[in-house]
Structures are given as structure tokens and as C-alpha cells.
Design an enzyme around this catalytic site. Structure first.
Site, PDB file in Angstrom:
ATOM      1  CD  GLU A 112      -2.294  -1.057   2.938  1.00 55.89           C
ATOM      2  OE1 GLU A 112      -2.206  -0.040   3.638  1.00 55.89           O
ATOM      3  OE2 GLU A 112      -2.774  -2.121   3.348  1.00 55.89           O
ATOM      4  CE  LYS A 114       5.869   5.379   6.642  1.00 54.77           C
ATOM      5  NZ  LYS A 114       5.510   6.751   6.909  1.00 54.77           N
ATOM      6  CG  ASP A 116       4.718  12.686   4.688  1.00 54.76           C
ATOM      7  OD1 ASP A 116       4.582  12.421   5.898  1.00 54.76           O
ATOM      8  OD2 ASP A 116       5.610  13.425   4.247  1.00 54.76           O
ATOM      9  CE1 TYR A 228      -3.294   4.295   7.154  1.00 52.66           C
ATOM     10  CE2 TYR A 228      -2.913   2.385   8.545  1.00 52.66           C
ATOM     11  CZ  TYR A 228      -2.761   3.731   8.295  1.00 52.66           C
ATOM     12  OH  TYR A 228      -2.090   4.529   9.184  1.00 52.66           O
ATOM     13  CB  CYS A 411       7.452  47.634  -8.505  1.00 52.97           C
ATOM     14  SG  CYS A 411       6.999  46.428  -9.765  1.00 52.97           S
ATOM     15  CB  CYS A 414       6.432  49.655 -12.844  1.00 56.13           C
ATOM     16  SG  CYS A 414       5.817  49.688 -11.152  1.00 56.13           S
ATOM     17  CB  CYS A 429       3.929  46.654  -7.380  1.00 60.11           C
ATOM     18  SG  CYS A 429       3.758  47.889  -8.670  1.00 60.11           S
ATOM     19  CB  CYS A 434       2.822  47.624 -12.447  1.00 63.95           C
ATOM     20  SG  CYS A 434       4.206  46.483 -12.430  1.00 63.95           S
TER      21      CYS A 434
HETATM   22  S1  IVH Z   1       0.262   0.624   8.777  1.00 59.98           S
HETATM   23  C1  IVH Z   1       0.549  -1.872  12.234  1.00 59.98           C
HETATM   24  N1  IVH Z   1      -0.312   1.638   6.438  1.00 59.98           N
HETATM   25  O1  IVH Z   1       2.995   5.621   8.474  1.00 59.98           O
HETATM   26  C2  IVH Z   1       0.110  -0.825  11.341  1.00 59.98           C
HETATM   27  N2  IVH Z   1       0.695   3.050   8.056  1.00 59.98           N
HETATM   28  O2  IVH Z   1       5.317   4.602  10.937  1.00 59.98           O
HETATM   29  C3  IVH Z   1       0.981   0.361  11.309  1.00 59.98           C
HETATM   30  N3  IVH Z   1       1.009   5.360   7.298  1.00 59.98           N
HETATM   31  O3  IVH Z   1       2.269   5.809  11.850  1.00 59.98           O
HETATM   32  C4  IVH Z   1       0.635   1.339  10.315  1.00 59.98           C
HETATM   33  N4  IVH Z   1       0.150   5.087   5.284  1.00 59.98           N
HETATM   34  O4  IVH Z   1       0.656   6.981  10.296  1.00 59.98           O
HETATM   35  C5  IVH Z   1       0.216   1.875   7.658  1.00 59.98           C
HETATM   36  N5  IVH Z   1      -0.910   2.405   4.316  1.00 59.98           N
HETATM   37  C6  IVH Z   1      -0.386   2.631   5.542  1.00 59.98           C
HETATM   38  C7  IVH Z   1       0.083   3.911   5.921  1.00 59.98           C
HETATM   39  C8  IVH Z   1       0.641   4.062   7.200  1.00 59.98           C
HETATM   40  C9  IVH Z   1       0.701   5.957   6.123  1.00 59.98           C
HETATM   41  C10 IVH Z   1       1.670   6.046   8.427  1.00 59.98           C
HETATM   42  C11 IVH Z   1       1.085   5.750   9.773  1.00 59.98           C
HETATM   43  C12 IVH Z   1       2.213   5.212  10.616  1.00 59.98           C
HETATM   44  C13 IVH Z   1       3.421   5.559   9.813  1.00 59.98           C
HETATM   45  C14 IVH Z   1       4.457   4.447   9.894  1.00 59.98           C
END
Ligand code: IVH
Length: 681
Positions: A112, A114, A116, A228, A411, A414, A429, A434
Site C-alpha cells: 500500500e 505510505k 505522508d 487501511y 517594484c 515598474c 506594487c 505596472c
Molecule cells: S500501517 C501496524 N499503512 O505511516 C500498522 N501506516 O510509521 C501500522 N502510514 O504511523 C501502520 N500510510 O501513520 C500503515 N498504508 C499505511 C500507511 C501508514 C501511512 C503512516 C502511519 C504510521 C506511519 C508508519
């Protein structure tokens, strides 16, 4: 149907359409129809306040600000993940866990993204969203229910589709809340234009929006999430494999990633993970890696933990997109509203496969606060499609020759003195003549969210201004074919596929079409400081036309919901300027004079298409989808998404979809854009 059943029915319908729009991105009714349902619901609730429950869609509007957040003890620990940097590191993890339990060697894996963002925990009792919390320290988080309720992709009631079996009586799920990159950039663009502080990155912005006390503020931020994990459940069965969990959560109506995949061997999972490093810019959110999870959740949990990190999954981190380089210079651009924006000129450097030479420095206060000096080594970040930005100087690398930066007092285009407004971080400005501003003004006027004049690109705009054919935005409407031909032929024609004559004709046609844009769009297009699409809509629904708006005093404007004192002031000031008075006069003379007062979406032009239903497919010659829809609605017609026997016309463009086949098979009349325009004449 009695009122109570109608009320329940409305709630269900709104949940359904909300899900279609915010989760599936495939609405089946128009915004107008949606608003109608919501208004009917509000009407009933006003008469029966005791009926209102937590799952009412009206509860999404920001509730009253809180004094502080309560603490929430999570029903099970909210764990984090150990990191792997690169495929070998990930293989190391696989071998380690295989040694602990040899079932891992034959296990399946789910990969999956990850995301941010910010981990959030959502509680559902009897299918109703009752509580939402931050992760906190993993055991105790903060109660941000009011804020999370405003996030439209969070279902207030599950299952959204009544045909899906009911979930456990108590279900707690975890997801990642975030701000999509596009929305983040749009938000920053608006803040920049309003002279406000911009945000550093989507993650901070999302975290800030969720962890502040006023839900109304959260509601104004375009947040979403992907879910998730099932953290806890009582009285009911839930799946025991990660792949099934994702499918199950999706069926219940939660937003779930669509790039997760299941693999029957670890190497394939790793290959898929690595493939996303190169493609991460295609995602509409920031991902700092992928997560590889053992699919069998029982096996995963039996493997236990190392500290707070479960052994059953690993975060495969993408290489960071931060590098250091030299800041060679700071250049200042003049934005549309005259706002001065400092930009970093960098020694070219590669960040994640892209050569970066420019980066944003946000505003002059940022440069001062971070003490960024010309000649400094600076840390630069590029993430997703976000414009790269300077994080700050590497102070330890200073040699003593770096120069402190002084913001300009005039500016750069101008030469007129610059000014600062109260409560704003930006310098402006204020010279309306301008040239830098005129270019930005015209670009903004013709842009998609404004008058949407297709074909009037940046290069042609520059030429038209250079040749003196366009001295203000109203001049667009008196352009002659010859003026356009001159501008078109002056630019390097090599890249053009079409002959200049055709380009000119198409452009003239889209200029003509733009005359039927709504008053809200026209107000947006004028580019008044602080007036974006939303405020423009608010203004357009109160005033009959630009003349009426121009007569309003700042004090009157302030009375309008959603219009604050500084915007009110800015609108009044704009209309008071003689140059702008002239623009309004010229627009009126050219027939660019939409009427407002009733609807902020589109102004009604006629009822020629009244009673007719249209479906649009393919790319039309001059109309965008939105424009075509607006055009049809402004003439009393209705636009729907799918073809049925009730469809009056299919409007056919290039490269149509399956709707074309369907229309043919049902014998629906098929027309082009030109015929559509004729129908409305
Ligand atoms: S699983 C046991 N899946 O990434 C399950 N985490 O340190 C642990 N995160 O704190 C998390 N996308 O906030 C999981 N598809 C995803 C995620 C995900 C983002 C974040 C989550 C976690 C950090 C990993």
C-alpha cells in the site's frame, strides 16, 4: 411519505451522493440538486430539532470552537512501523521474520502507499461515526471529532450503501488524513494573493487544520483521508487478511487506496514497491514510501513487536527529496494583485530525477526569520508536484561571504515604491499600470476558474500586450481577427499544429462564448485583492450586476455573510479607482454584462433549453465540460451523467466514451457543440 420517513430517506440519499462525490469521485447528480436535498433536510431539522442525530449531514458544518481537546484512550495501541531503505533492507526484514516463523516464506503480501499525513482513529457505534482522535502517543490521542466530521470523505454512517451487510456494533478504524497536493497549492496560491503567510507543505497544513480548536476552520480546508486498518471491533465479524480488510472497508463506504496490490511472493511485492518510487509524482497526495504488509493478519500479529513496531509489516521509504545546493540569487516576481514574491535562484541540482533551478522562498518575512542569505548552502525540498521550496540555510557551511538580503523598496518591474498592508506579510506594487500586473491580470482573467477563454494562452497574451492591442482586460472583447493573427504569427509557429486563421477563429469564438459566463466568474476574473471564487459567489448572489456592486460601500459589503472587513475594503477600493471604472464601462459596452442576484453558479440567460436533458461526452471544440454544463444550465437545460431514454440530446465531442454507443442504441439525438449553441439561440 410522512415527514419522519422523508427525513430518514433524505439523510440516506445525501450520504449516498456525498460518497459518490467525495469518495468515488463519480457524482450522479449536480451540485444544485445536492444542495436542494440538503436544504430540504435543513428545513425539516429546523422544525424538528429533536430529530437531529450525530449522523446528520448537517453536522458536517463546523461546530462551535472548543476550549481544548479531550483525551481519548485508544481501544488498542496505534502502532508505527520500522523503516527499510531500499530493496536489500526490505529483504533483510523478510529474512529476519522468516527465521522467526517459516510460514512467512510462503506468505502473501499486500503493498500500500505510505501516505505522508496524519494518523487518525475513527469510532463507529451502530454504524454511526461517534468519535475521531489523533494518534497521540499511540495509547492516548486527542479527541478531534468536531474537526473530523467536517472531512467529507469520512462517512458519518456505515454502510453507506444499505445493501451492504451491517458492520460490527462497535468498529474502530484507522486511516491517514491528508491534503491533496493540488488543493495545497491552490490554498497557498490564494493565501499568497491575499498577502497571507503560505504553508510549508501539505503534511503540516493538514496537521495544523486538524489540530486546531475551531472546526469551522477545518471545514474550510480541503482535507481527505484513506483508511487501511481495523483497530478494534465488538459484536460482529471482520476479515482476517489485509487484502480482505481493504475490500471490506471500501464496501462499507470508506475511502481506500486504489493502488494497493496483493502478491503471492515477497520479490514481486518488492518489485511493485520499487516501481512506485519513480511514479510517486502521479499520486495526488504525498507518499514517502510504500508499506509491505503480511496479508495474513493472524500470522502478522503472532510475530509480535520490536518496541512499538509490529514485525508483520515494514515501511519501504523512498529516498528523501531534499538536497543542499547554493542559493545564487533572490529574484522578485510581481503577482497578479501586485504582490511581490521572492524566488530562489539555485545552482541547478537534481532532486528525484528532476533538475531544480528555482524554488519558492514564500515571503520576505520567511527569508528574515530563517536568516537565508545569498550565497548560502540551502536545504531544498521537492515533494510530489509541489513547487520546490527552500527549507533553510546550512549555517555550518557558511564561509563568511554570504550576503544578508534586503527586500526591495521599489517594484522590480515598474520602479514604483512598494507598500505593505496591515495584517499582511506581503509587500505590494500598487501601481495599477505596472506592466507585470497587466500580464498577470489578463492571464488570470482568461483562466479556467475565471472567464475560461480557451486558446488565449500566455504567449498570445504577451504579444497582445506588447503590441498595445490589450491595455486592460476589457480590450479582449474588442479584438479584431487581424489583431489576433498578428499576435499568433509573431510567435514561433513551429510548435503550432493549426493554421493561424483557424486559431484566430477559434479564439474569437471562445471570447464570444465567455460573454455568457456568470457574474460570479466575472467578479473572480477581475482579480480584486482577497476575492476568490467563493467570495465572488457571495457577492454575485447579492448584486444585480457590476454597476450595482460598484456602488456598494465597504460598510454595506461587510454585512454580507462570508465577506470580512479587509475584503469589503478591497472591493470598494477597486471600484473607486478611475482605471477600473473605465474597465467596467468597457465591459458593459462590449456586452459582457452577466446578471447576478439569484444564483452564484450561473446566471440565467434564457429558457430556450427548458425541459431538455443533455449528456456530454468527449472533448468539445471550445467548451470545457464545466462550460458546456454552465451554458446549458444558463439556458434552462439540465445536464446528467448517464444516457437514458429520457435524455433529449447527447452532445458529442472528440474521443467520446461509451455514452456514445449507448445513445446510438437508445436512439437519442446526437448533436455537436455548434448545434447546441444554435438550440439556445
Ligand atoms: S500501517 C501496524 N499503512 O505511516 C500498522 N501506516 O510509521 C501500522 N502510514 O504511523 C501502520 N500510510 O501513520 C500503515 N498504508 C499505511 C500507511 C501508514 C501511512 C503512516 C502511519 C504510521 C506511519 C508508519
Amino acid at each position: 411519505m410522512n415527514t419522519k420517513s422523508r427525513y430518514e430517506d433524505l439523510k440516506q440519499q445525501i450520504h449516498f451522493h456525498n460518497h459518490r462525490y467525495h469518495v468515488l469521485d463519480a457524482p450522479v447528480i449536480s451540485d444544485l440538486e445536492f444542495d436542494r436535498l440538503l436544504n430540504e433536510l435543513k428545513g425539516i431539522e429546523a422544525e424538528h430539532p429533536d430529530w437531529v442525530t450525530d449522523d446528520s449531514p448537517t453536522r458536517r458544518a463546523g461546530a462551535k470552537p472548543a476550549d481544548r481537546f479531550d483525551k481519548v484512550t485508544h481501544p488498542a495501541p496505534i502502532l508505527s512501523l520500522a523503516n527499510a531503505f531500499g530493496a536489500d533492507d526490505a529483504r533483510g526484514w523478510f529474512e529476519r521474520v522468516s527465521r522467526i516463523d517459516d510460514r512467512v516464506e510462503r506468505a502473501r503480501f499486500v503493498v500500500e502507499p505510505k501516505i505522508d499525513g496524519l494518523s487518525v482513529v475513527l469510532h463507529y457505534r451502530d454504524g454511526v461515526f461517534v468519535q475521531g482522535a489523533t494518534r497521540g502517543n499511540g495509547e492516548i490521542g486527542e479527541d478531534i471529532t468536531g474537526n473530523l466530521r467536517t472531512v467529507r470523505s469520512i462517512p458519518l454512517r456505515i454502510p453507506v450503501d444499505e445493501k451492504v451487510p451491517k458492520p460490527p456494533k462497535y468498529l474502530v478504524v484507522r486511516g491517514e488524513a491528508f491534503m491533496p497536493i493540488k488543493e495545497f497549492e491552490e490554498l497557498n496560491r490564494r493565501l499568497e494573493e491575499a498577502g497571507q503567510r503560505t504553508y510549508l507543505n501539505p503534511r503540516n497544513t493538514a496537521a495544523g487544520a486538524l489540530r486546531q480548536l475551531d472546526p469551522a476552520l477545518t471545514a474550510s480546508r480541503p482535507l481527505t483521508l484513506l483508511v487501511y486498518q481495523i483497530i478494534h471491533s465488538e459484536d460482529g465479524k471482520v476479515p482476517t487478511s489485509q487484502w480482505e480488510v481493504l475490500k471490506y472497508l471500501k464496501d462499507l463506504g470508506f475511502p481506500v487506496t486504489d493502488i494497493a496490490r496483493q502478491f503471492d511472493d515477497f520479490e514481486k511485492a518488492t518489485a511493485y514497491t520499487e516501481s512506485w518510487d519513480k511514479k510517486r509524482d502521479e499520486l495526488h497526495y504525498e507518499a514517502d514510501g510504500m508499506v509491505i504488509k503480511i496479508d495474513d493478519l493472524r500470522l502478522a500479529s503472532e510475530l509480535g513487536f520490536v518496541g512499538k513496531d509490529p514485525r508483520g509489516a515494514i515501511a519501504f521509504k523512498f529516498p528523501a527529496r531534499e538536497v543542499t545546493t547554493t542559493l545564487q540569487d533572490i529574484r522578485v516576481n510581481v503577482g497578479r494583485t501586485g504582490v511581490l514574491i521572492p524566488n530562489a535562484v539555485l545552482e541547478p541540482v537534481e532532486i528525484g530525477g528532476v533538475i531544480v533551478e528555482r524554488a519558492t522562498l514564500h515571503n520576505f518575512d520567511y527569508i528574515a526569520e530563517k536568516d537565508i542569505r545569498v550565497g548560502d548552502r540551502v536545504l531544498v525540498k521537492r515533494a510530489g508536484e509541489v513547487i520546490p521550496y527552500v527549507i533553510g540555510p546550512v549555517v555550518a557551511a557558511r564561509k563568511g561571504k554570504e550576503k544578508k538580503y534586503k527586500p526591495p523598496t521599489t517594484c522590480p518591474t515598474c520602479g514604483q515604491p512598494v507598500e505593505r498592508f496591515e495584517d499582511e506579510v506581503a509587500w505590494y506594487c500598487v501601481n495599477a499600470a505596472c506592466p507585470a500586473q497587466l500580464i498577470r491580470n489578463v492571464e488570470h482573467f482568461v483562466s479556467r476558474g475565471a472567464m475560461d477563454i480557451v486558446g488565449l494562452g500566455i504567449k498570445i497574451v504577451h504579444k497582445l500586450i506588447e503590441t498595445g492591442k490589450v491595455k486592460d482586460v476589457a480590450d479582449i472583447y474588442t479584438l479584431k481577427r487581424a489583431d489576433i493573427l498578428e499576435a499568433v504569427t509573431k510567435k514561433e509557429r513551429k510548435t503550432e499544429k493549426e493554421p493561424p486563421g483557424k486559431i484566430a477563429d477559434n479564439l474569437l469564438a471562445s471570447i464570444e462564448t465567455s460573454k455568457s459566463r456568470s457574474l460570479a466568474r466575472l467578479i473572480t476574473a477581475l482579480g480584486i485583492r482577497g476575492v476568490g471564487e467563493v467570495s465572488a459567489g457571495d457577492l454575485a448572489s447579492r448584486f444585480a450586476d457590476l454597476d450595482a456592486l460598484s456602488k456598494a460601500k465597504a460598510a454595506d459589503l461587510e454585512q454580507i455573510d462570508g465577506i470580512g472587513p479587509s475584503v469589503a475594503e478591497s472591493v470598494a477600493e477597486w471600484f473607486a479607482r478611475p482605471v477600473n471604472k473605465n474597465v467596467v464601462k468597457k465591459l458593459k459596452a462590449a456586452g459582457v454584462w452577466p446578471q447576478g442576484g439569484q444564483s452564484s453558479v450561473s446566471s440565467k440567460q434564457s429558457d430556450k433549453l427548458g425541459g431538455l436533458t443533455f449528456v456530454i461526452t468527449g472533448t468539445l471544440p471550445t467548451f470545457s465540460r464545466d462550460n458546456a454544463k454552465e451554458f446549458i444550465e444558463s439556458h434552462g437545460g439540465k445536464v446528467t451523467d448517464s444516457v437514458s431514454k429520457k435524455t433529449s440530446y447527447l452532445v458529442l465531442g472528440e474521443a467520446p466514451g461509451s455514452k456514445y454507443e449507448k445513445a446510438k442504441s437508445l436512439g437519442v439525438k446526437i448533436i455537436g457543440e455548434d448545434e447546441l449553441k444554435k438550440l439556445a439561440r
